[in-house]
Design a protein around this motif. Sequence first.
Motif, PDB file in Angstrom:
ATOM      1  N   ALA A   1       0.834  -1.206   0.000  1.00 46.13           N
ATOM      2  CA  ALA A   1       0.000   0.000   0.000  1.00 46.13           C
ATOM      3  C   ALA A   1       0.866   1.252   0.000  1.00 46.13           C
ATOM      4  O   ALA A   1       0.593   2.218  -0.732  1.00 46.13           O
ATOM      5  CB  ALA A   1      -0.935  -0.008   1.205  1.00 46.13           C
ATOM      6  N   GLY A   2       1.918   1.264   0.827  1.00 44.50           N
ATOM      7  CA  GLY A   2       2.815   2.415   0.857  1.00 44.50           C
ATOM      8  C   GLY A   2       3.500   2.629  -0.478  1.00 44.50           C
ATOM      9  O   GLY A   2       3.581   3.767  -0.976  1.00 44.50           O
ATOM     10  N   ALA A   3       4.005   1.541  -1.082  1.00 45.50           N
ATOM     11  CA  ALA A   3       4.666   1.660  -2.387  1.00 45.50           C
ATOM     12  C   ALA A   3       3.684   2.108  -3.466  1.00 45.50           C
ATOM     13  O   ALA A   3       4.020   2.942  -4.320  1.00 45.50           O
ATOM     14  CB  ALA A   3       5.293   0.316  -2.767  1.00 45.50           C
ATOM     15  N   ALA A   4       2.465   1.553  -3.428  1.00 43.38           N
ATOM     16  CA  ALA A   4       1.456   1.915  -4.429  1.00 43.38           C
ATOM     17  C   ALA A   4       1.095   3.396  -4.345  1.00 43.38           C
ATOM     18  O   ALA A   4       0.919   4.069  -5.375  1.00 43.38           O
ATOM     19  CB  ALA A   4       0.210   1.058  -4.247  1.00 43.38           C
ATOM     20  N   LEU A   5       0.986   3.927  -3.126  1.00 48.57           N
ATOM     21  CA  LEU A   5       0.661   5.349  -2.973  1.00 48.57           C
ATOM     22  C   LEU A   5       1.774   6.239  -3.519  1.00 48.57           C
ATOM     23  O   LEU A   5       1.508   7.249  -4.192  1.00 48.57           O
ATOM     24  CB  LEU A   5       0.425   5.666  -1.496  1.00 48.57           C
ATOM     25  CG  LEU A   5      -1.018   5.574  -0.989  1.00 48.57           C
ATOM     26  CD1 LEU A   5      -1.095   5.981   0.474  1.00 48.57           C
ATOM     27  CD2 LEU A   5      -1.937   6.454  -1.816  1.00 48.57           C
ATOM     28  N   MET A   6       3.009   5.893  -3.225  1.00 50.48           N
ATOM     29  CA  MET A   6       4.131   6.683  -3.728  1.00 50.48           C
ATOM     30  C   MET A   6       4.131   6.707  -5.262  1.00 50.48           C
ATOM     31  O   MET A   6       4.280   7.767  -5.883  1.00 50.48           O
ATOM     32  CB  MET A   6       5.454   6.109  -3.223  1.00 50.48           C
ATOM     33  CG  MET A   6       5.685   6.283  -1.740  1.00 50.48           C
ATOM     34  SD  MET A   6       6.088   7.987  -1.273  1.00 50.48           S
ATOM     35  CE  MET A   6       7.794   8.076  -1.791  1.00 50.48           C
ATOM     36  N   VAL A   7       3.931   5.545  -5.868  1.00 51.16           N
ATOM     37  CA  VAL A   7       3.931   5.459  -7.325  1.00 51.16           C
ATOM     38  C   VAL A   7       2.733   6.211  -7.901  1.00 51.16           C
ATOM     39  O   VAL A   7       2.861   6.947  -8.901  1.00 51.16           O
ATOM     40  CB  VAL A   7       3.911   3.978  -7.769  1.00 51.16           C
ATOM     41  CG1 VAL A   7       3.698   3.875  -9.275  1.00 51.16           C
ATOM     42  CG2 VAL A   7       5.199   3.293  -7.364  1.00 51.16           C
TER      43      VAL A   7
END
Length: 499
Positions: free
Chosen positions: A109-115
């Motif tokens: 979720a954290g990586a998806a938000l950054m991207v």
Amino acid sequence: MSVVRTDPDSDGTTRSAPDVASRAIRNQVYAWQARYRRGILLIDLVCAGVSAAVAFGVRFGLLGSFYVAYAVATVAFPMLWFGTLTLLRAYEARFLHEGTEEYRKVLQAGAALMVAVAVASYLANADVARGWLILLVPMTTLSTLVLRYAWRRRLHRRRWMHGECMRRAVIVGYERSTANLCRTLSRDRFHGLQVVGACLPPHRLAVRSSMVIEDCGVPVLGSFADIDDAVAAVGADVVVVLGCPELDGVALRRLSWQLERSDTTLLVAPALLEVAGPRVTVRPVADLPLLHVEHIELSGWRRLLKASFDKVGSGLGLLLLSPFLLALALAIKLSDRGPVLFRQSRVGQGGREFVMLKFRTMVPKAEDRLTELLPVSDGDGVLFKMRMDPRVTRLGGFLRRYSLDELPQLVNVLRGEMSLVGPRPPLRREVERYESYVHRRFVVRPGITGLWQVSGRSDLPWEEAVRLDIRYVERWSLLLDMLIVCRTLGAVLRKSGAY
């Protein structure tokens, strides 16, 4: 003539007293699961809200009132975080109570938000404050991971200490495999499964004189044809099917249809999964769902990742703990003027021997007395264990209780002979008594800590220690290593199994 007491159901029908009791038990399970999920939701929203407020204050400070768009984003961010976690199925019950999948969902979720923010800002040609974003998302992700872990540990403590928040399970399989699973679940109650009954193959049921499995005291509720009725009778909400040839694909499909009506969870544990674990995937071949077993791959980037984790971790550990290590070394030297370190040849990766370092916890030349103590060993065959070993010094007993004697092995890790996490490093005389399958432990480097350390330490029977070591080899991941390192601190502070 006996009368069966009945109670009205919500749709006007009547149910027998056992059915009513069964439904009440299941409702209790649903209630604690709902409370647990609400706690997870509150944790996620609070972490996102606090992180957003901190990031906004740090980045914009007293001038924050001029950044209306960022103020709106700060207020809306908790719902955005909740939505992202929902899309990634981070609230599904099967991921919440144990295992690493829950934490993997949070990281995703954290990586998806950054991207997503990076792509959106590029497409909209918008200039997003990078300092605000870089502070916001990692802080939210890290705080969510920490508090979710603490929430899970609270659940595990309730299960372990009070037997609360358990799911009631009916085991389907042969007596021996059922008894083995019952013993494991009874010893490790944090798994949350309470075995309330068993269903045996028809031919085994026909020759039994007792309706209780002697090795574990679990009542036998019937044969494979009685599973649905057995679940209703004891208020179970989980059915665990162990590997047995009588339950083939067609039988399992029909069983799943039956359990679907009562919303009962079906868990299938073929013997293959004990060995292969996550390396098993379903591959459709000629319309048949075949299980494909991937080979273990600990080369390339995976080996580099684990080696980097070990080097950085051991280097930082030695640097930060150096004053403490010197104090321990001085205390050992002053206690009896003997050597500070104990050096012993152990078997490592690929069967190669190396010299393992430990702080000395016994009197000098303690190995010379080993032969006379072997007959009174507390071990169960291969390992020598002794709760009240007369060779251990007073200071040594303290070091062992808190595993402080293992700290010099950070040098072994830095030299590449050991890993921070891995199987227990054995002695050559122990290896000579191994069965062939136990050599699977040597696929990876031995570790300072491991699944054996966080699951009971010296209290574990030999077979269980081997099973945990092989499970670690089969299921290695960097996230698993990090979780074991975190759990090691709790195991050390509990002091159980240390001698």
